[in-house]
Design a protein around this motif. Structure first.
Motif, PDB file in Angstrom:
ATOM      1  N   MET B  65      11.153  42.303  42.438  1.00  0.00           N
ATOM      2  CA  MET B  65      10.715  41.657  43.677  1.00  0.00           C
ATOM      3  C   MET B  65       9.572  40.687  43.359  1.00  0.00           C
ATOM      4  O   MET B  65       9.485  39.593  43.907  1.00  0.00           O
ATOM      5  N   VAL B  66       8.679  41.129  42.450  1.00  0.00           N
ATOM      6  CA  VAL B  66       7.589  40.250  42.014  1.00  0.00           C
ATOM      7  C   VAL B  66       8.171  39.008  41.327  1.00  0.00           C
ATOM      8  O   VAL B  66       7.733  37.880  41.583  1.00  0.00           O
ATOM      9  N   TYR B  67       9.181  39.208  40.489  1.00  0.00           N
ATOM     10  CA  TYR B  67       9.843  38.099  39.795  1.00  0.00           C
ATOM     11  C   TYR B  67      10.369  37.078  40.814  1.00  0.00           C
ATOM     12  O   TYR B  67      10.123  35.872  40.714  1.00  0.00           O
ATOM     13  N   GLY B  68      11.042  37.590  41.824  1.00  0.00           N
ATOM     14  CA  GLY B  68      11.599  36.701  42.859  1.00  0.00           C
ATOM     15  C   GLY B  68      10.510  35.994  43.644  1.00  0.00           C
ATOM     16  O   GLY B  68      10.581  34.773  43.871  1.00  0.00           O
ATOM     17  N   GLY B  69       9.502  36.738  44.045  1.00  0.00           N
ATOM     18  CA  GLY B  69       8.407  36.128  44.806  1.00  0.00           C
ATOM     19  C   GLY B  69       7.679  35.076  43.995  1.00  0.00           C
ATOM     20  O   GLY B  69       7.360  33.990  44.499  1.00  0.00           O
ATOM     21  N   ALA B  70       7.435  35.383  42.713  1.00  0.00           N
ATOM     22  CA  ALA B  70       6.735  34.442  41.837  1.00  0.00           C
ATOM     23  C   ALA B  70       7.564  33.167  41.659  1.00  0.00           C
ATOM     24  O   ALA B  70       7.021  32.059  41.619  1.00  0.00           O
ATOM     25  N   ALA B  71       8.884  33.315  41.578  1.00  0.00           N
ATOM     26  CA  ALA B  71       9.759  32.145  41.403  1.00  0.00           C
ATOM     27  C   ALA B  71       9.645  31.191  42.590  1.00  0.00           C
ATOM     28  O   ALA B  71       9.811  29.983  42.440  1.00  0.00           O
ATOM     29  N   SER B  72       9.319  31.736  43.756  1.00  0.00           N
ATOM     30  CA  SER B  72       9.183  30.873  44.928  1.00  0.00           C
ATOM     31  C   SER B  72       7.746  30.375  45.093  1.00  0.00           C
ATOM     32  O   SER B  72       7.391  29.820  46.128  1.00  0.00           O
ATOM     33  N   GLY B  73       6.910  30.584  44.078  1.00  0.00           N
ATOM     34  CA  GLY B  73       5.556  30.034  44.080  1.00  0.00           C
ATOM     35  C   GLY B  73       4.547  30.877  44.842  1.00  0.00           C
ATOM     36  O   GLY B  73       3.401  30.468  45.030  1.00  0.00           O
ATOM     37  N   LYS B  74       4.955  32.061  45.267  1.00  0.00           N
ATOM     38  CA  LYS B  74       4.045  32.917  46.043  1.00  0.00           C
ATOM     39  C   LYS B  74       3.071  33.663  45.141  1.00  0.00           C
ATOM     40  O   LYS B  74       3.344  33.888  43.962  1.00  0.00           O
ATOM     41  N   ARG B  75       1.942  34.062  45.755  1.00  0.00           N
ATOM     42  CA  ARG B  75       0.971  34.922  45.058  1.00  0.00           C
ATOM     43  C   ARG B  75       1.459  36.356  45.225  1.00  0.00           C
ATOM     44  O   ARG B  75       1.267  36.947  46.290  1.00  0.00           O
ATOM     45  N   VAL B  76       2.071  36.898  44.198  1.00  0.00           N
ATOM     46  CA  VAL B  76       2.642  38.238  44.323  1.00  0.00           C
ATOM     47  C   VAL B  76       2.126  39.153  43.217  1.00  0.00           C
ATOM     48  O   VAL B  76       1.772  38.705  42.129  1.00  0.00           O
ATOM     49  N   MET B  77       2.088  40.444  43.530  1.00  0.00           N
ATOM     50  CA  MET B  77       1.517  41.406  42.593  1.00  0.00           C
ATOM     51  C   MET B  77       2.221  42.749  42.684  1.00  0.00           C
ATOM     52  O   MET B  77       2.924  43.044  43.651  1.00  0.00           O
ATOM     53  N   THR B  78       1.987  43.556  41.668  1.00  0.00           N
ATOM     54  CA  THR B  78       2.431  44.941  41.673  1.00  0.00           C
ATOM     55  C   THR B  78       1.363  45.767  40.958  1.00  0.00           C
ATOM     56  O   THR B  78       0.479  45.215  40.306  1.00  0.00           O
ATOM     57  N   THR B 192       0.328  27.522  52.182  1.00  0.00           N
ATOM     58  CA  THR B 192       1.475  27.150  53.011  1.00  0.00           C
ATOM     59  C   THR B 192       2.606  26.697  52.091  1.00  0.00           C
ATOM     60  O   THR B 192       2.393  26.467  50.892  1.00  0.00           O
ATOM     61  N   GLU B 193       3.805  26.549  52.634  1.00  0.00           N
ATOM     62  CA  GLU B 193       4.931  26.048  51.841  1.00  0.00           C
ATOM     63  C   GLU B 193       4.582  24.668  51.270  1.00  0.00           C
ATOM     64  O   GLU B 193       4.954  24.343  50.139  1.00  0.00           O
ATOM     65  N   ALA B 194       3.874  23.848  52.068  1.00  0.00           N
ATOM     66  CA  ALA B 194       3.489  22.514  51.592  1.00  0.00           C
ATOM     67  C   ALA B 194       2.503  22.604  50.425  1.00  0.00           C
ATOM     68  O   ALA B 194       2.619  21.873  49.441  1.00  0.00           O
ATOM     69  N   ASP B 195       1.537  23.541  50.542  1.00  0.00           N
ATOM     70  CA  ASP B 195       0.586  23.753  49.429  1.00  0.00           C
ATOM     71  C   ASP B 195       1.339  24.133  48.157  1.00  0.00           C
ATOM     72  O   ASP B 195       1.065  23.621  47.075  1.00  0.00           O
ATOM     73  N   ILE B 196       2.281  25.063  48.294  1.00  0.00           N
ATOM     74  CA  ILE B 196       3.027  25.554  47.125  1.00  0.00           C
ATOM     75  C   ILE B 196       3.807  24.398  46.507  1.00  0.00           C
ATOM     76  O   ILE B 196       3.821  24.227  45.292  1.00  0.00           O
ATOM     77  N   ARG B 197       4.401  23.570  47.370  1.00  0.00           N
ATOM     78  CA  ARG B 197       5.210  22.469  46.860  1.00  0.00           C
ATOM     79  C   ARG B 197       4.355  21.513  46.026  1.00  0.00           C
ATOM     80  O   ARG B 197       4.780  21.015  44.989  1.00  0.00           O
ATOM     81  N   GLN B 198       3.117  21.316  46.486  1.00  0.00           N
ATOM     82  CA  GLN B 198       2.227  20.401  45.783  1.00  0.00           C
ATOM     83  C   GLN B 198       1.674  21.035  44.496  1.00  0.00           C
ATOM     84  O   GLN B 198       1.654  20.404  43.443  1.00  0.00           O
ATOM     85  N   GLU B 199       1.243  22.294  44.599  1.00  0.00           N
ATOM     86  CA  GLU B 199       0.574  22.925  43.451  1.00  0.00           C
ATOM     87  C   GLU B 199       1.542  23.518  42.441  1.00  0.00           C
ATOM     88  O   GLU B 199       1.206  23.645  41.266  1.00  0.00           O
ATOM     89  N   SER B 200       2.696  23.930  42.890  1.00  0.00           N
ATOM     90  CA  SER B 200       3.685  24.551  41.993  1.00  0.00           C
ATOM     91  C   SER B 200       5.025  23.839  42.171  1.00  0.00           C
ATOM     92  O   SER B 200       5.953  24.395  42.771  1.00  0.00           O
ATOM     93  N   PRO B 201       5.151  22.591  41.657  1.00  0.00           N
ATOM     94  CA  PRO B 201       6.378  21.811  41.898  1.00  0.00           C
ATOM     95  C   PRO B 201       7.623  22.440  41.281  1.00  0.00           C
ATOM     96  O   PRO B 201       8.731  22.058  41.635  1.00  0.00           O
ATOM     97  N   TRP B 202       7.413  23.443  40.415  1.00  0.00           N
ATOM     98  CA  TRP B 202       8.552  24.135  39.795  1.00  0.00           C
ATOM     99  C   TRP B 202       9.156  25.199  40.707  1.00  0.00           C
ATOM    100  O   TRP B 202      10.218  25.746  40.427  1.00  0.00           O
ATOM    101  N   ALA B 203       8.452  25.538  41.801  1.00  0.00           N
ATOM    102  CA  ALA B 203       8.854  26.690  42.621  1.00  0.00           C
ATOM    103  C   ALA B 203      10.186  26.440  43.322  1.00  0.00           C
ATOM    104  O   ALA B 203      10.477  25.315  43.737  1.00  0.00           O
TER     105      ALA B 203
END
Lengths: 180, 360
Positions: B65-78, B192-203
């Motif tokens: 789940m962390v792998y998936g969340g991280a792939a979408s640029g989210k701050r995720v942890m376990t 936000t989704e816009a922040d992620i798009r700008q900071e993590s363009p690979w997401a």
């Protein structure tokens, strides 16, 4: 000022919560505190213990060899910790839980018959507060007002109505402690 | 005045995660770190910051789940403890191979196997020498106080995102279970989704009209390309080793002998230093804060001037190998440890120092 304290007894005697109240009292006092419990399976019957350190300087190790104050609530804890009280230190025990004599002559030993007093008060849960009262009488390491504030901080709000009972138990403990 | 609270290390991790603006926590309970998820569940951040807190069906599910969340640029942890981390290692290797940022917390307990629930530091090798398969590295932070448990959530996430690499907080049962004073970090907004798009363009952010599809994978069938990927990872690791080393020194300047210790062991060693100095032994303590990257240069420099070093660890001798590599024979390096969940006391450390280094 630095007080290194071990509280040890059976799980369920309120060992960890007494330590927590002391730690919160230290927080209210504005000094440094550390609270390190034994969290093993011994909590289900054997000895549970907690190390509480109160200090006006930053605290290094939360785990210690020797203690300024030992609060001993059952026989196995006496066997384990009597030798670890620093010379000139304080040992407080509940008369009900201890069967052997205190052998050390280089420490101050005190007895609080908290189990009997709690039974008299018809409130078994007052046990650890009676002991805490005894401690505060012989070693006033934190002010009573800060203990009450600490109680308020450490108890959930729905239990705040129990604070006057706890205060009464602390004061009773102060009366019944006696040096051995 | 700063709001000073009294709490356990595990609780500090949970509160710090909410305040950091973490998007998701996925875990499975295990002693001695269960308070992390318990606190998150009690605080119900999904109603305030929108953070997801989910108890997965297993450790393996949680890390994926962390792998998936991280792939979408989210701050995720376990978070987990030793046996649970072993279960997560396949996923951790995939996350490292896919170059994704995330935060993993290991509150170590005695092993091997299911072991004990008491404190240990026997997962040092597992954390800094791989653990999972392949040539990857985990940015590893070793907190030695409840305050650092709180502070390293932000530091771990920041480093993970800076280098697109998983980061681990390597704590143990002592730091997880003890209560100390702590000042929690300030609240940050979740991205936000816009922040992620700008900071993590690979997401991967779903079907966007104006750019090519992002693909996240650790799979590459062409070994020539996989070698290039590995070279890129290695270049990144060298950069992290150059720039992100953190180490603390206690009374080292005039020390004849040095203890080297991390996490809870460093706390116990601080007391040993106090006691040794009362006896007239000029003892100091080096505390690696980042276990990878390891503070090689600092240890090498002290190796040239110290009469001896004692690596004090709650294991059978793991970090001592890295200390010896850094010292490279300039001075004697010994190890002292207790195993399986037993914790040394300060006087045991001094006895070991005398036995192993001070005895003529």
């Amino acid at each position: 000022m630095k007080q290194e304290i071990i509280i040890a007894g059976f799980g369920g005697q309120g060992v960890l919560s007494m330590g927590k109240i002391l730690a919160y009292s230290g927080l209210m006092e504005g000094i440094e505190v550390s609270w390190m419990p034994s969290y093993g399976p011994e909590q289900r019957g054997g000895t549970a213990n907690v190390t509480v350190i109160l200090s006006d300087k930053p605290i290094s190790s939360p785990i210690l060899n020797t203690y300024d104050i030992a609060i001993i609530l059952n026989q196995p804890s006496l066997d384990k910790f009597e030798s670890k009280v620093k010379p000139g230190g304080i040992l407080i025990y509940d008369g009900y839980g201890i069967h052997t004599k205190i052998m050390r002559t280089d420490i101050h030993a005190y007895r609080v018959d908290a189990m009997d007093a709690a039974t008299e008060m018809k409130n078994k849960k007052a046990f650890n507060m009676l002991i805490l009262g005894g401690l505060l009488k012989v070693a006033p390491i934190v002010k009573l007002e800060n203990v009450l504030l600490g109680l308020k901080k450490s108890l959930p709000e729905r239990h705040h109505k129990l604070i006057p009972m706890n205060e009464a138990a602390i004061k009773k403990g102060m009366e019944i402690i006696r040096e051995i | 005045m700063e709001d000073i609270k009294l709490m356990k290390g595990n609780e500090a991790i949970a509160y710090a995660a909410i305040r950091y603006g973490t998007d998701g926590y996925f875990g499975y309970p295990i002693t001695p770190q269960s308070e992390i998820m318990e606190t998150l569940m009690a605080e119900m951040p999904w109603e305030t910051t929108g953070m997801v807190v989910l108890q997965a069906e297993s450790e393996v599910a949680a890390i994926n789940m962390v792998y998936g969340g991280a792939a979408s640029g989210k701050r995720v942890m376990t978070s987990s403890s030793s046996p649970g981390i072993s279960l997560k290692l396949e996923g951790i290797s995939y996350i490292a191979g896919a170059e994704l940022p995330c935060l993993i917390v290991n509150v170590m307990r005695g092993g091997p196997g299911l072991g004990t629930i008491q404190p240990s530091q026997a997962d040092y090798f597992q954390t800094v020498k791989g653990g999972g398969h392949g040539d990857y590295r985990l940015i590893t932070l070793a907190p030695y106080s409840v305050q650092e448990m709180a502070d390293f959530v932000a530091l771990g996430f920041d480093l993970a995102f800076k280098y697109s690499n998983p980061a681990m907080i390597l704590a143990d049962g002592i730091i997880g279970q003890m209560m100390e004073k702590v000042v929690l970090p300030p609240y940050r907004q979740r991205k936000t989704e816009a922040d992620i798009r700008q900071e993590s363009p690979w997401a991967v952010q779903g079907k966007l009209q104006d750019r090519k599809v992002n693909v996240i994978t650790s799979l590459e069938l062409d070994p020539a390309i996989m070698e290039e990927n590995n070279n890129r990872f290695q270049a990144k690791y060298r950069k992290i080793e150059e720039t992100e080393v953190r180490c603390e020194e206690f009374q080292c300047k005039d020390a004849e002998y040095l203890l080297v210790a991390f996490g809870s062991s460093a706390r116990i060693c601080q007391k040993a230093v106090e006691l040794a100095r009362e006896e007239g032994i000029r003892l100091g303590l080096l505390r690696p804060i980042t276990l990878w990257p390891f503070p090689k240069k600092t240890i090498e420099a002290y190796g040239a001037q110290a009469k001896g070093m004692l690596s004090v660890e709650l294991n059978a001798g793991q970090m001592v190998e890295d200390v010896r590599l850094a010292v490279n024979g300039q001075t004697k390096v010994e190890h002292f440890g207790r195993l399986g969940g037993v914790v040394f006391t300060p006087d045991e450390i001094i006895a070991a120092l005398k036995e192993k280094l001070l005895k003529p």
